[in-house]
Design a protein around this motif. Structure first.
Motif, PDB file in Angstrom:
ATOM      1  N   GLY A 173     -13.834  -1.845   2.363  1.00 27.68           N
ATOM      2  CA  GLY A 173     -14.888  -1.015   2.152  1.00 27.68           C
ATOM      3  C   GLY A 173     -16.219  -1.878   3.751  1.00 27.68           C
ATOM      4  O   GLY A 173     -16.322  -3.427   4.067  1.00 27.68           O
ATOM      5  N   GLN A 186     -14.730   0.086  -2.110  1.00 23.69           N
ATOM      6  CA  GLN A 186     -14.644   1.333  -2.421  1.00 23.69           C
ATOM      7  C   GLN A 186     -13.530   2.711  -1.164  1.00 23.69           C
ATOM      8  O   GLN A 186     -13.326   3.520  -1.043  1.00 23.69           O
ATOM      9  N   GLY A 187     -13.953   1.758   0.305  1.00 24.29           N
ATOM     10  CA  GLY A 187     -12.810   1.724   0.919  1.00 24.29           C
ATOM     11  C   GLY A 187     -13.647   2.792   2.123  1.00 24.29           C
ATOM     12  O   GLY A 187     -14.188   2.443   2.044  1.00 24.29           O
ATOM     13  N   GLY A 197      -2.932  -1.197  -2.375  1.00 26.27           N
ATOM     14  CA  GLY A 197      -3.960   0.542  -2.726  1.00 26.27           C
ATOM     15  C   GLY A 197      -3.464   1.639  -2.012  1.00 26.27           C
ATOM     16  O   GLY A 197      -2.370   1.595  -1.915  1.00 26.27           O
ATOM     17  N   GLN A 198      -4.358   2.300  -1.233  1.00 27.18           N
ATOM     18  CA  GLN A 198      -3.450   3.626  -0.776  1.00 27.18           C
ATOM     19  C   GLN A 198      -4.432   4.225   0.820  1.00 27.18           C
ATOM     20  O   GLN A 198      -5.397   3.872   1.052  1.00 27.18           O
ATOM     21  N   THR A 239      -6.457  -3.113   2.996  1.00 28.05           N
ATOM     22  CA  THR A 239      -5.804  -3.145   2.180  1.00 28.05           C
ATOM     23  C   THR A 239      -4.903  -3.335   1.774  1.00 28.05           C
ATOM     24  O   THR A 239      -4.317  -3.590   2.007  1.00 28.05           O
ATOM     25  N   GLU A 248      -4.480   7.212   3.772  1.00 33.27           N
ATOM     26  CA  GLU A 248      -4.436   8.725   3.723  1.00 33.27           C
ATOM     27  C   GLU A 248      -4.646   9.081   5.357  1.00 33.27           C
ATOM     28  O   GLU A 248      -5.174   8.573   5.585  1.00 33.27           O
ATOM     29  N   ASN A 271       1.022  -0.988  -0.030  1.00 36.44           N
ATOM     30  CA  ASN A 271       0.413   0.082  -0.133  1.00 36.44           C
ATOM     31  C   ASN A 271       0.623   1.265  -0.252  1.00 36.44           C
ATOM     32  O   ASN A 271       2.085   1.415   0.282  1.00 36.44           O
ATOM     33  N   SER A 277     -18.334   4.261   5.040  1.00 30.94           N
ATOM     34  CA  SER A 277     -17.619   3.734   3.878  1.00 30.94           C
ATOM     35  C   SER A 277     -19.078   3.427   2.893  1.00 30.94           C
ATOM     36  O   SER A 277     -20.101   3.348   2.876  1.00 30.94           O
ATOM     37  N   SER A 280      -8.119   7.106   6.152  1.00 32.22           N
ATOM     38  CA  SER A 280      -9.286   6.713   4.976  1.00 32.22           C
ATOM     39  C   SER A 280      -8.066   5.650   3.727  1.00 32.22           C
ATOM     40  O   SER A 280      -7.149   5.740   4.211  1.00 32.22           O
ATOM     41  N   ASP A 281      -8.741   4.552   3.879  1.00 22.95           N
ATOM     42  CA  ASP A 281      -8.132   4.097   2.894  1.00 22.95           C
ATOM     43  C   ASP A 281      -9.084   3.562   1.704  1.00 22.95           C
ATOM     44  O   ASP A 281     -10.500   3.862   1.407  1.00 22.95           O
ATOM     45  N   THR A 282      -8.771   2.164   0.690  1.00 26.69           N
ATOM     46  CA  THR A 282      -8.972   1.926  -0.657  1.00 26.69           C
ATOM     47  C   THR A 282      -9.727   0.407  -0.598  1.00 26.69           C
ATOM     48  O   THR A 282      -9.467   0.041  -2.171  1.00 26.69           O
TER      49      THR A 282
END
Length: 671
Positions: free
Chosen positions: A471, A524-525, A444-445, A441, A447, A406, A520, A466-468
């Motif tokens: 969800g 989509q995270g 992904g990413q 995750t 933040e 990630n 969520s 937040s994550d991707t």
């Protein structure tokens, strides 16, 4: 036409109306008035013949004036009235100069009857009777129509009064009407039954003549208020002597005014609410009994839960010591094998150490939640820089996040500054959130952002993770903060965990005066936002702990939940929590309904007193008719105008201030 011709034409008209112009008292002016008058004017000679008749008289009988000249008056009189007219004419000529009045039916040329009222006087010198008449038939018709309308109106009034009386007789309440002097004009049958006297014995009499001595003062007091205010007066009163023993009535008395605006009568309607009052008292007693039972059961359950939590908290050393020994010895064995170059049991030792760490993590989570429930989790307040704490958190969590390929992004607002709170607990919350983001995750990413925000004059620090990742479905978001809960069994098998991380995070946030929010969507995270006050308010301090705007009905529930959670952190008992939640709801709702909005402020009062204050504030024009609301007479749009009454009863201390610049209502509840 010459003047002579005009005079001759005028004399011709006079001849047509008067006969020969030999009459001595008819001047030309009289002739013109005679011809133009709408009144019926005619003259009768001694033989009873018409010597003159103006056009109005001829028209009333259906003839031309010249057709009536020389005709016998009796020939035009109805047969039934001829005798009366004949006698009347004889009397006229016997008493000249005296006015005679007759009412006679004449026969129209077409055969219909015409009724004339006429007066006549005899001029002895002329030897004629001069008469003036008016059509009495139209007046008779109008009089008969008036009489019919009057009778119909009287019947309608009588029927209306009968219906009103029947209606009042069927009302299960005292209904009465008194005149200006205080005498009874009307009472219904319910009042008759209570008095034990017939209506005829009461009407026209005063209270002192018909009421029991115990009820006279109450009636007099209520009616005096009506006269003093000049308006409707509503009151609950206890009346003695009416029926069996004392009864409670809800009485409405109002004035009836005359056309000049003065009070002409007073009407009273009193409904017996003794049964309702008794039921309310029983309901209050039942509610108090239920509250006591719930409090006892809740206290017992809390004692059991607290005993369990205290047991686990005390067992912390006994549970962790063997695990730490296992982990320590596994590390020693691993180091020794690496020194000897032996790989035979190295993989097994690594599994033992991983399992031990996992088990220790589980035990730590269980012990943490037990300590929180047992009230053994202490808050250690100190001042620290937010950026420094974030550096430590990121250094610990970055490897866990990047382990699943990630990308990690950090954003810190320059204005975050410092906090006065418990850094260890905040660090634990953030590590839980970042660990979950990295765990759920892959490729992904993640933040992590930190910002400072001012809300209602108070500084807050917002931590946003937040994550991707995978969800969370909307229906499962509400279950995230349940103990030992995970979204589904497949997630448990794949990702592991106890289901306590988010629960502990939420409880720690509440202990620090903050909260956690989640949004969520599956695939989509997720976004987790931690909101914490920059300066922690300790229980027992005098500072304001919560301030919420209530501008609509939906804000009432939010205020209730927030205040309940705050007071729970302050150590409120279950019964006090319910009381506090009820007071918050009623005060906030009244601010919305009556003042159009306001603020609800909740804070602690004194470390020793263990008490909270709840204040509803309106900074506008204030609550109108607040006295009427407190008296229970004003009902709001949705029928909840009596909330302040219950609030006053529930609160240990209750203060209210209102003025042209606003209203505040404050309640005080012991924890």
């Amino acid at each position: 036409m010459s003047d002579g011709d005009t005079q001759r034409a005028a004399r011709g008209e006079e001849t047509a109306m008067f006969g020969e112009p030999e009459r001595t008292f008819a001047s030309s002016s009289y002739a013109r008035l005679f011809a133009a008058s709408d009144a019926l004017i005619f003259e009768i000679d001694r033989d009873g013949r018409l010597a003159a008749a103006n056009p109005a008289t001829a028209l009333a009988l259906g003839y031309m004036p010249e057709q009536l000249l020389g005709a016998r008056l009796l020939d035009h009189v109805h047969a039934d009235d001829r005798g009366t007219v004949e006698v009347g004419l004889a009397n006229m000529f016997e008493r000249p100069g005296e006015v005679q009045a007759l009412r006679t039916r004449f026969v129209h040329r077409e055969g219909r009857t015409v009724t004339l009222a006429w007066q006549a006087v005899v001029d002895a010198a002329a030897g004629r009777a001069c008469a003036m008449a008016s059509d009495a038939g139209g007046r008779e018709l109008a009089e008969r129509a008036y009489e019919r309308e009057h009778a119909a109106a009287a019947r309608a009034i009588a029927e209306s009064e009968a219906r009103l009386g029947a209606l009042c007789d069927h009302i299960p309440a005292i209904v009465y009407l008194k005149d200006e002097g205080g005498s009874y004009v009307f009472i219904n049958r319910f009042f008759e039954a209570l008095l034990g006297r017939r209506r005829e014995e009461v009407l026209g009499r005063t209270d002192r003549e018909v009421l029991p001595a115990a009820a006279i003062e109450a009636f007099a007091r209520g009616e005096a208020q009506v006269r003093q205010r000049g308006a409707t007066v509503e009151i609950e009163e206890v009346l003695h002597g009416l029926g069996d023993g004392a009864r409670t009535f809800y009485s409405v008395r109002f004035p009836l005014r005359a056309s000049d605006g003065k009070i002409a009568a007073i009407c009273g309607v009193s409904t017996d609410i003794s049964g309702r009052k008794s039921a309310e008292a029983q309901l209050v007693e039942l509610n108090e009994s239920l509250e006591r039972r719930v409090a006892e059961r809740t206290a017992a359950a809390e004692d059991a839960s607290r005993a369990k939590s205290e047991f686990l908290a005390r067992m912390s050393h006994e549970l962790r010591t063997p695990l730490n020994a296992i982990l320590g010895y596994s590390e020693l064995l691993e180091d020794e094998m690496r020194e000897r170059g032996t790989q035979t049991w190295l993989a097994d030792l690594l599994r033992i150490r991983a399992a031990g760490k996992h088990l220790l993590s589980l035990i730590n989570d269980i012990l943490d939640i037990s300590k929180i429930e047992a009230g053994k989790m202490l808050v250690h307040i100190e001042e620290f820089t937010v950026a420094g704490m974030i550096d430590e958190v990121v250094a610990t969590s970055r490897p866990l996040i990047e382990k699943n390929r990630n990308a990690f992004r950090l954003e810190i607002s320059p204005s975050v500054g410092s906090m006065r709170s418990d850094p260890l607990k905040i660090r634990q919350c953030l590590l839980n959130l970042l660990s979950n983001a990295g765990k759920f995750t892959t490729a992904g990413q993640v933040e992590f952002s930190v910002a400072r925000q001012i809300v209602n004059g108070r500084a807050w620090i917002l931590f946003r993770v937040s994550d991707t990742g995978i969800g969370i479905a909307q229906e499962n978001i509400g279950q995230l903060f349940r103990e030992f809960y995970q979204v589904d069994s497949s997630s448990t098998r794949r990702y592991g965990g106890t289901g306590l991380g988010l629960v502990i995070t939420q409880r720690l946030c509440h202990m620090l005066g903050g909260d956690i929010r989640v949004s969520s969507r599956p695939g989509q995270g997720s976004i987790f936002t931690l909101e914490l006050p920059a300066v922690h308010i300790e229980a027992g301090g005098s500072e304001v702990a919560l301030e919420l705007d209530v501008l609509s009905e939906k804000d009432v529930a939010r205020a209730r939940v927030a205040a309940r959670e705050l007071c729970q952190k302050l150590g409120a008992r279950p019964l006090s929590l319910q009381k506090i939640a009820t007071i918050i709801s009623e005060l906030a709702r009244n601010m919305v309904l009556y003042a159009g909005g306001g603020k609800v402020v909740v804070g602690s009062v004194g470390a020793e007193r263990k008490c909270v204050f709840i204040r509803a504030v309106d900074e506008g024009s204030g609550i109108a008719d607040v006295d009427a609301i407190l008296a229970g007479r004003k009902v709001s749009r949705n029928g909840r105008g009596l909330g302040l009454i219950g609030t006053k009863r529930l609160a240990d201390g209750f203060r209210l201030h209102t003025g042209p610049t606003g209203t505040w209502i404050e309640a005080e509840v012991n924890l």
